[in-house]
Motif scaffolding. Structure first.
Motif, PDB file in Angstrom:
ATOM      1  N   VAL A 167      -7.721  -0.157   0.412  1.00 27.27           N
ATOM      2  CA  VAL A 167      -8.232  -1.498   0.713  1.00 27.27           C
ATOM      3  C   VAL A 167      -8.275  -2.322  -0.562  1.00 27.27           C
ATOM      4  O   VAL A 167      -7.873  -3.485  -0.593  1.00 27.27           O
ATOM      5  N   LEU A 168      -8.749  -1.691  -1.611  1.00 31.63           N
ATOM      6  CA  LEU A 168      -8.828  -2.349  -2.913  1.00 31.63           C
ATOM      7  C   LEU A 168      -7.442  -2.795  -3.357  1.00 31.63           C
ATOM      8  O   LEU A 168      -7.234  -3.939  -3.760  1.00 31.63           O
ATOM      9  N   ALA A 169      -6.485  -1.872  -3.268  1.00 30.91           N
ATOM     10  CA  ALA A 169      -5.125  -2.172  -3.708  1.00 30.91           C
ATOM     11  C   ALA A 169      -4.553  -3.328  -2.895  1.00 30.91           C
ATOM     12  O   ALA A 169      -3.950  -4.246  -3.446  1.00 30.91           O
ATOM     13  N   ASN A 170      -4.730  -3.273  -1.578  1.00 30.64           N
ATOM     14  CA  ASN A 170      -4.208  -4.341  -0.731  1.00 30.64           C
ATOM     15  C   ASN A 170      -4.848  -5.671  -1.063  1.00 30.64           C
ATOM     16  O   ASN A 170      -4.180  -6.705  -1.093  1.00 30.64           O
ATOM     17  N   HIS A 171      -6.134  -5.625  -1.303  1.00 27.14           N
ATOM     18  CA  HIS A 171      -6.835  -6.869  -1.634  1.00 27.14           C
ATOM     19  C   HIS A 171      -6.262  -7.481  -2.905  1.00 27.14           C
ATOM     20  O   HIS A 171      -5.958  -8.669  -2.940  1.00 27.14           O
ATOM     21  N   PHE A 172      -6.112  -6.661  -3.930  1.00 23.42           N
ATOM     22  CA  PHE A 172      -5.598  -7.180  -5.190  1.00 23.42           C
ATOM     23  C   PHE A 172      -4.164  -7.671  -5.030  1.00 23.42           C
ATOM     24  O   PHE A 172      -3.768  -8.688  -5.579  1.00 23.42           O
ATOM     25  N   GLU A 215       0.836  -1.188   0.000  1.00 28.16           N
ATOM     26  CA  GLU A 215       0.000   0.000   0.000  1.00 28.16           C
ATOM     27  C   GLU A 215       0.869   1.235   0.000  1.00 28.16           C
ATOM     28  O   GLU A 215       0.641   2.177  -0.748  1.00 28.16           O
ATOM     29  N   VAL A 216       1.878   1.186   0.845  1.00 26.12           N
ATOM     30  CA  VAL A 216       2.760   2.340   0.940  1.00 26.12           C
ATOM     31  C   VAL A 216       3.490   2.566  -0.374  1.00 26.12           C
ATOM     32  O   VAL A 216       3.576   3.682  -0.864  1.00 26.12           O
ATOM     33  N   ALA A 217       3.995   1.463  -0.961  1.00 25.79           N
ATOM     34  CA  ALA A 217       4.733   1.622  -2.216  1.00 25.79           C
ATOM     35  C   ALA A 217       3.837   2.209  -3.304  1.00 25.79           C
ATOM     36  O   ALA A 217       4.223   3.142  -3.994  1.00 25.79           O
ATOM     37  N   THR A 218       2.644   1.651  -3.458  1.00 26.43           N
ATOM     38  CA  THR A 218       1.745   2.161  -4.498  1.00 26.43           C
ATOM     39  C   THR A 218       1.367   3.604  -4.231  1.00 26.43           C
ATOM     40  O   THR A 218       1.382   4.443  -5.131  1.00 26.43           O
ATOM     41  N   ALA A 219       1.024   3.893  -2.976  1.00 28.37           N
ATOM     42  CA  ALA A 219       0.648   5.265  -2.646  1.00 28.37           C
ATOM     43  C   ALA A 219       1.809   6.214  -2.892  1.00 28.37           C
ATOM     44  O   ALA A 219       1.640   7.304  -3.433  1.00 28.37           O
ATOM     45  N   ALA A 220       3.011   5.779  -2.499  1.00 29.69           N
ATOM     46  CA  ALA A 220       4.164   6.657  -2.623  1.00 29.69           C
ATOM     47  C   ALA A 220       4.541   6.910  -4.074  1.00 29.69           C
ATOM     48  O   ALA A 220       5.183   7.892  -4.388  1.00 29.69           O
ATOM     49  N   VAL A 221       4.182   6.003  -4.950  1.00 33.58           N
ATOM     50  CA  VAL A 221       4.559   6.203  -6.347  1.00 33.58           C
ATOM     51  C   VAL A 221       3.423   6.797  -7.165  1.00 33.58           C
ATOM     52  O   VAL A 221       3.588   7.822  -7.808  1.00 33.58           O
ATOM     53  N   SER A 222       2.265   6.158  -7.124  1.00 28.14           N
ATOM     54  CA  SER A 222       1.173   6.646  -7.964  1.00 28.14           C
ATOM     55  C   SER A 222       0.265   7.617  -7.240  1.00 28.14           C
ATOM     56  O   SER A 222      -0.104   8.642  -7.779  1.00 28.14           O
ATOM     57  N   GLY A 223      -0.089   7.272  -6.018  1.00 28.03           N
ATOM     58  CA  GLY A 223      -1.021   8.118  -5.293  1.00 28.03           C
ATOM     59  C   GLY A 223      -0.508   9.531  -5.132  1.00 28.03           C
ATOM     60  O   GLY A 223      -1.234  10.508  -5.260  1.00 28.03           O
TER      61      GLY A 223
END
Lengths: 553, 546
Positions: free
Chosen positions: A194-199, A115-123
Motif C-alpha cells: 500500500v505504501l509503495a503504491n501510494h508513493f 506494485e508487481v514490478a517492485t515486488a518482483a524485483v526487490s521484494g
C-alpha cells in the motif's frame, strides 16, 4: 501461509542438488564446531591438571586444522545457498512476467503494475533468506541438538536432563509465535505494498499536485503515512521481538542452569573438570541452531509473504490451450453467439447475451455511452478474456479452440490509450511487423498521418520515445499506434476510438486512411464521433452490455 | 563516508535515542559474553573443590546475567527499530520535499519506473543504515574495547592477541568485504532499477504486446535484464561466502593463540589455573560483538548504493525558483497574457517563437493547432512549470517570475490530458481542488460535469475507488471527473486542455455547454482538436505548425 510454500518447493526441485550440498556443508561446519569445543575443553583441562605448552601442542595443532576446515565449509554453504536462492527467485520472477504476458494480458484483477514490478524485483530478494539461510538451518536444527544431547548424555546424564527440560521450550514458543507472526507478516507486506503504491501514485501525479498547489501539502501526508507505517510495524515487532526474547531466555537460562548444576557436582567431586568444561562449551551449541532457525524463520516470513503473492500471480490462470489452425477473418464471418462476460471480482455482466455478426470485408461501428461495454467486446475478440457464457465463432470454428497466436496474427489492434515503449519511433511502429524496412515504416506512418510530425522530431524516426524518452502528445501517440496497424496489414482491424484526440485535419486524414484500410478488410470500430461511425457499413449501439440497436448504412 | 554522513543528516537521527539504542545494544552483547565467561570461571573454580558457599556469589551472578541479557536485547531491538523507522519517515519526507519542486520538467529524464524504485525501494533500503550498519558498528566498538580491557587485566599478552584478532575480524575483514561488495552493490542497485523499469513498462503494455504477438521478445528482454541481475547476485555470493569464512578462521586462530598463551602463562606461574579456561571462553565469546560486522559491512555497501541513488535524486536543483521578494498576488479579475514568448525544452528546437496570446478577464478563447504545435507548452508556461526563453508571461500585467509560484498556480484550474487521477476515491480526487469541500459541493461540481447521476448510482458513491490513474472508469468518465475537479477549484482562469477527449459528440457538446455555463465570469482557455466548444468562444487562436 508457510515460510516454505509447497509451490515454492516444487520450483526448488530444479536446484535440489545445490540445496543438498548447502545443507550438508552446513552440518559439516556445525559438527566441526563440536570438535572445536572438545579440543578447547581438553586443552584447558590438561593445563589445569599441570600440562605444559609442549604437552598440549598436538591438540593445538589439531585445533588449527579443525578451525580451517570449518572456515572452508562455511564458505561453501554460503555460496551454495545463495546461488540456489538466486535461481529460484529468478524463475519465480520470470513466471510472473510470463503469466501477465502470455496468459492474462489484460489487467483484470486490479493488479497494480508498479506494485508487481517492485515486488518482483526487490521484494522477491527476501526469498534469499529462505533458501540461503532457512533451509540449511532446518538441517542444522534437526541434527546438531541431537548430537549435542547424545554427547552430553554420554558425559553426564543429569546435565543432559537439564538440557532436555529447557530445550523443548524453544520449539514450543517458536510455534506459538510463528502463528501470530504469519498473519502479521502478510499484513506487513500488504502495508508495504500500500505504501509503495501510494508513493508511486504521488510521484506520477506530481505535476497535477503542483498545478493545484497541493505539492507541499502532500509532504505532510507522506510523513503521516510513514508514521502510520512505523506505528503499525512497531506494534507487530513488539510481539515478534518478545518471542525472540523468550527464546533467548530459554537458552540463557539453560546455559546458566547447566553451568550451576555441573559446577556444584564438580565441586562435590561427582564429575571431572574436562567433562564439565565440555558440557559448558557445548551448551550454547544446543540452542543455537533452534534460535537461528527462529531468527531465519522471521527473516523468511517477509520473503514467504512476497513469494505467496508472486506465486498467486504466477499461478493465476492456466495457459490457453487452443491449437486448431486459425480461420482467416478475410474469408469467414465472426459471430458472437449469446456471449456474456463479467470480470472475476465483480457481480455485474459487462457484456450481456451479445449476439451479432461481422461479415468479411464489413466495417462495423460500435457506438454507445461510455462504460457500456464496447471495449470489452474488443478484448473478447482479441482473446484477452474468454466469455463467461456463449461463444465466439469464426465461420464454424469456436474461437476458444483456435491457436491464440495464430489468430492474433490476423488482427491489428489500436487501443484507447496506446503504450509507447522506450525506443525509437520506428521501432515502436515496427511492433506491427518486426521485420519491416524503414521505407515500409515511413509509408505506414504516412498512411496514419504521422509522417510529418515524426520527421520533424529532433532525430526523426530514431527519436527515443516512451518512459524517460521524448514526451509525445496523446494525439501523436495515437497516430504512431495507427501506423503499427497499417504496417501489420492484417485482415481484421480493431480500432478503439481512433480519432479521439486528433485535430480536424488529422482526423480527416485518418478517416480517409480508415477508408483505405476498409477495402478488403474486416473492421470493428469503437467510435464516439458520429462522422466516423456514419461511414461504417453497419452501426451497433451498445448500452449496458447489450446490443440495443442495429442500423444498416 | 560523506555519503553516510549525508544520509544520516537526511534521516535526522536524534542523538539521545541513538545513544540509548547503542547503550542497550552494548549491554545486551556484554551480558551475553559475561554469561559464558563467568560460567567458565564458575566451572574452573569448582574444579578446585572449594566449599559450595565460595561459589554462591558466582552462581548468583550467572543467574542474573541469564535474565538480564534477553531483557537488554529486547529493549535494544525495540529502540533501534523505532529509531530506524523514524529515520526512514524523515528521509522520505525530506526527499519528497526536494523532488517536489522538480516536477514535471526535470523529472522526465528519469525513467518513471526507475524513479519509483528510487523513491520507494531505495529509500526503504536505507532502513538498514542504522539497524544493520551504524548500530552494530558502534556496539562492536564499545564491547570489544571492554573485552580487551578485561583480558588485559588478567593477561596483557592475551589481550594483545585478542585485540589483533578482534581488529582483523572486526575491521579488516568487513572493510575488505565491503570494498569488494561496493562495486557489486552499486551495479546491483542499478541493475535492479533497470529490471524494475523494464518490468513496469512491459506489465503496462502487456495487452498490446500480446495483441501484436510480441510477448516472446518482451519476455526475452526481461529475461536478459533478470539474467544480468542474477549474474551480479552470484558474484556477490562469492564475496559473501569469503567474508564469513575468513571471519570463522580469525576467531578460531585467535582462540588458539589466547589458549596457547594462557597455557604458557600458567606453566610459568603468571596465570592462575582457574583463569585459563575463563580467558579462553572470554576470547571466543567476545567475537559476538563483532560477528555481525561482515554482514553489516555488506549491507552498508548496498545501502550506500541505494543511498547514493537517493541523494542523486534529491540533489537536483529546480530550475524554477521563487523570487526572494515576490510581489503580492494580483487580485482578480486579472488578465493573463503571453507576450512575445519563445519557449523551448532543454536542448531542442523552440516549440514556438514570439507568441502573443492575451486573455482579458471573462474572455473565452480557444487555442487550436496540430498536435505537437505546443498547446500543452502554453499551459506549462502559464502554470510556470517552464520559463520562456524570450518574452514574458504575465498575470495582471505582472511578470510571473516576480510572483510567488503558489499565487501563479492559484490563478488557474487545470483539466488536461495529462491530469492525473489518483488511485483513491472520487471524493479524494475532487478534494484535491478544494480540500475542505462538503459533499454537496462535490456533487454540484459532478452535476456540472454531467457525472452526478452515474456517481449517484454507484454502491459506494463518492467513496468509489477509481483505480490506478482512473483505470476503473471509462475514458469519458475520467475526463468528466477531471473537469469536475477543475470547476471545484474556484480559480479565475479555467484551462481546459482537451476536455472532450474520449467523449462522443453529443456528450461533448453538452459538456462544453455546461462547463461554459457553470464557469460564469471565469476566463476560459480551451485547448482542443475538436469542433465542440469552438462555437462558444469569443476568439480562436491558431498555433502555427512547427
Amino acid at each position: 501461509m508457510r515460510v516454505l510454500d509447497p509451490r515454492l518447493l516444487r520450483r526448488a526441485r530444479a536446484v535440489r542438488a545445490l540445496l543438498i550440498v548447502d545443507a550438508a556443508l552446513a552440518v559439516v561446519a556445525a559438527l566441526l564446531v563440536l570438535a572445536q569445543a572438545f579440543l578447547l575443553a581438553r586443552i584447558a583441562a590438561r593445563s589445569f591438571g599441570g600440562s605444559s605448552l609442549d604437552d598440549v601442542t598436538p591438540a593445538l595443532v589439531l585445533l588449527v586444522a579443525v578451525v580451517s576446515a570449518r572456515a572452508f565449509a562455511t564458505w561453501g554453504f554460503e555460496v551454495a545457498g545463495r546461488r540456489a536462492a538466486a535461481d529460484v527467485i529468478s524463475e519465480l520472477r520470470l513466471d510472473v512476467v510470463d503469466a501477465r504476458l502470455r496468459r492474462r494480458p489484460a489487467a483484470l484483477d486490479g493488479v497494480q503494475s508498479a506494485e508487481v514490478a517492485t515486488a518482483a524485483v526487490s521484494g522477491v530478494e527476501a526469498l534469499e533468506a529462505t533458501f540461503a539461510r532457512y533451509v540449511p538451518q532446518v538441517a542444522l536444527a534437526a541434527i546438531v541438538p541431537v548430537a549435542v544431547l547424545v554427547i552430553v548424555a554420554w558425559i553426564d546424564l543429569l546435565a543432559a536432563g537439564v538440557m532436555l527440560i529447557t530445550l523443548p521450550l524453544v520449539p514450543v514458543f517458536m510455534w506459538l509465535v510463528g502463528r501470530y507472526t504469519e498473519r502479521r507478516a502478510r499484513e506487513r507486506w500488504q502495508a508495504l505494498a500500500v505504501l509503495a503504491n501510494h508513493f508511486h501514485d504521488v510521484v506520477r501525479g506530481l505535476p497535477t499536485l503542483r498545478a493545484f498547489n497541493r505539492g507541499p501539502a502532500q509532504a505532510e501526508r507522506i510523513a503521516e503515512v510513514s508514521e502510520e507505517y512505523r506505528r503499525t510495524t512497531m506494534g507487530t515487532l513488539r510481539i515478534a521481538f518478545l518471542s525472540g526474547a523468550i527464546l533467548e531466555l530459554a537458552a540463557t537460562l539453560g546455559i546458566a542452569l547447566v553451568a550451576v548444576v555441573v559446577g556444584v557436582r564438580l565441586a562435590e567431586g561427582d564429575i571431572g573438570f574436562e567433562s564439565s568444561l565440555t558440557v559448558l562449551v557445548l551448551a550454547p551449541e544446543l540452542y543455537l541452531p533452534l534460535r537461528n532457525l527462529a531468527a531465519q524463520w522471521h527473516a523468511s516470513a517477509d520473503g514467504g509473504a512476497v513469494a505467496e503473492r508472486m506465486l498467486d500471480l504466477a499461478d493465476a490462470s492456466p495457459a490457453e490451450h487452443g491449437s486448431a489452425p486459425a480461420p482467416s477473418p478475410a474469408l469467414e464471418p465472426i459471430r458472437f453467439e449469446r456471449v456474456s462476460f463479467r470480470y472475476p471480482a465483480r457481480d455485474v455482466d459487462v457484456a450481456r447475451e451479445v449476439d451479432f455478426e461481422v461479415r468479411p470485408g464489413e466495417t462495423v461501428a460500435l457506438v454507445g455511452p461510455s462504460g457500456g461495454g464496447k471495449t470489452t467486446l474488443l478484448s473478447l475478440v482479441l482473446r484477452f478474456v474468454e466469455p463467461s457464457s456463449g461463444r465466439i465463432l469464426v465461420g464454424d470454428h469456436d474461437l476458444a479452440a483456435v491457436d491464440q497466436a495464430a489468430w492474433r496474427r490476423f488482427v491489428a489492434y489500436v487501443p484507447q490509450q496506446p503504450t509507447l515503449f522506450r525506443g525509437a519511433v520506428a521501432d515502436n511502429v515496427r511492433l506491427g511487423d518486426p521485420g519491416a524496412t524503414d521505407e515500409a515504416v515511413a509509408a505506414a506512418a504516412g498512411l496514419a498521418g504521422a509522417h510529418e510530425f515524426v520527421s520533424a522530431l529532433p532525430d526523426g524516426y530514431q527519436t527515443v520515445v516512451g518512459d524517460g524518452g521524448r514526451a509525445v502528445s496523446t494525439g501523436e501517440r495515437r497516430r504512431i499506434a495507427l501506423a503499427r496497424a497499417f504496417l501489420r496489414d492484417a485482415p481484421l482491424v480493431l480500432l478503439d476510438e481512433p480519432t479521439a484526440d486528433l485535430d480536424p485535419e488529422s482526423a480527416a486524414l485518418v478517416a480517409e486512411a480508415v477508408e483505405r484500410l476498409r477495402v478488403g478488410r474486416t473492421v470493428v470500430l469503437v467510435a464516439h464521433r458520429a462522422e466516423l461511425a456514419a461511414r461504417a457499413d453497419r452501426i451497433l449501439r451498445i448500452d449496458g452490455g447489450r446490443v440495443v440497436e442495429e442500423v444498416v448504412a | 563516508m560523506t555519503t553516510i554522513r549525508r544520509l544520516v543528516a537526511l534521516a535526522g537521527l536524534p542523538h539521545g535515542r541513538t545513544g540509548l539504542a547503542v547503550g542497550l545494544g552494548a549491554l545486551a552483547v556484554g551480558f551475553g559474553i559475561a554469561l559464558i565467561t563467568v560460567a567458565g570461571y564458575l566451572i574452573s573454580r569448582a574444579a578446585e573443590h572449594p566449599p559450595i558457599l565460595a561459589l554462591t556469589t558466582t552462581i548468583v551472578v550467572v543467574r542474573f546475567l541469564a535474565l538480564a541479557r534477553p531483557l537488554a536485547r529486547y529493549l535494544e531491538r525495540l529502540a533501534s527499530h523505532d529509531l530506524a523507522f523514524r529515520g526512514l519517515g524523515r528521509v522520505r519526507a525530506n526527499v519528497y520535499e526536494r523532488i517536489e519542486p522538480l516536477a514535471p520538467g526535470e523529472l522526465d529524464a528519469y525513467r518513471r519506473g526507475d524513479l519509483v524504485n528510487r523513491f520507494v525501494a531505495d529509500v526503504d533500503a536505507l532502513e538498514g543504515i542504522y539497524l544493520r550498519g551504524l548500530g552494530p558498528l558502534l556496539v562492536a566498538l564499545v564491547v570489544s574495547f571492554a573485552c580487551v580491557v578485561v583480558a588485559g587485566v588478567v593477561l596483557p599478552a592475551a589481550a594483545l592477541v585478542l585485540a589483533v584478532g578482534l581488529g582483523i575480524g572486526g575491521i579488516a575483514v568487513p572493510v575488505l568485504a565491503a570494498r569488494m561488495s561496493r562495486l557489486v552493490g552499486r551495479s546491483q542497485a542499478s541493475a535492479r532499477g533497470e529490471l524494475a523499469a523494464e518490468l513496469a513498462e512491459i506489465l503496462r503494455g502487456a495487452p498490446e504486446l500480446a495483441a501484436f504477438g510480441r510477448e516472446d521478445d518482451a519476455f526475452a528482454r526481461v529475461a536478459a535484464a533478470d539474467g544480468e541481475l542474477c549474474r551480479l547476485g552470484r558474484r556477490d555470493a562469492f564475496v559473501a561466502g569469503l567474508a564469513e569464512s575468513t571471519f570463522v578462521l580469525v576467531v578460531g586462530l585467535t582462540l588458539v593463540g589466547v589458549l596457547a598463551l594462557a597455557v604458557a602463562a600458567h606453566d610459568t606461574g603468571t596465570l592462575d589455573r582457574v583463569l585459563v579456561a575463563t580467558l579462553a571462553l572470554l576470547a571466543v565469546s567476545s567475537f559476538d560483538g563483532v560477528a555481525p560486522l561482515p554482514a553489516a559491512a555488506r549491507e552498508l555497501s548496498s545501502t550506500l548504493a541505494s543511498g547514493r541513488r537517493v541523494l542523486e535524486l534529491s540533489d537536483r536543483a529546480p530550475a524554477i525558483a521563487d523570487d526572494p521578494r515576490p510581489e503580492p498576488a494580483p487580485q482578480p479579475p486579472v488578465a493573463v497574457a503571453l507576450e512575445g514568448v519563445t519557449a523551448r525544452y532543454a536542448d531542442e528546437a523552440p516549440v514556438f517563437e514570439d507568441l502573443d496570446l492575451r486573455l482579458e478577464p471573462g474572455d473565452r478563447v480557444a487555442l487550436v493547432g496540430p498536435s505537437g504545435a505546443g498547446k500543452t507548452t502554453v499551459t506549462s508556461l502559464l502554470l510556470r512549470f517552464l520559463d520562456p526563453e524570450r518574452g514574458r508571461v504575465t498575470i495582471g500585467g505582472r511578470d510571473v517570475r516576480d510572483l510567488r509560484q503558489e499565487d501563479v498556480r492559484r490563478t488557474f484550474a487545470l483539466a488536461g490530458q495529462e491530469a492525473h487521477v489518483f488511485a483513491s476515491s472520487i471524493r479524494e480526487n475532487l478534494r484535491l481542488a478544494r480540500p475542505g469541500a462538503t459533499d454537496e459541493e462535490l456533487f454540484d461540481a459532478l452535476r456540472r460535469a454531467r457525472l452526478r447521476d452515474w456517481v449517484g448510482s454507484l454502491p459506494d458513491g463518492l467513496d468509489t475507488f477509481v483505480g490506478e490513474d482512473g483505470s476503473a472508469l471509462s475514458g469519458g468518465q475520467r475526463q468528466r471527473l477531471v473537469v469536475a475537479r477543475a470547476l471545484l477549484a474556484d480559480a479565475p482562469v479555467l484551462l481546459l486542455d482537451e476536455p472532450t477527449a474520449h467523449l462522443d459528440s453529443d456528450t461533448a457538446e453538452a459538456l462544453m455547454a455546461d462547463v461554459f455555463d457553470a464557469a460564469g465570469d471565469r476566463t476560459i482557455l480551451l485547448i482542443t482538436h475538436r469542433p465542440e466548444g469552438l462555437d462558444l468562444v469569443d476568439d480562436v487562436v491558431a498555433l502555427p505548425q512547427r
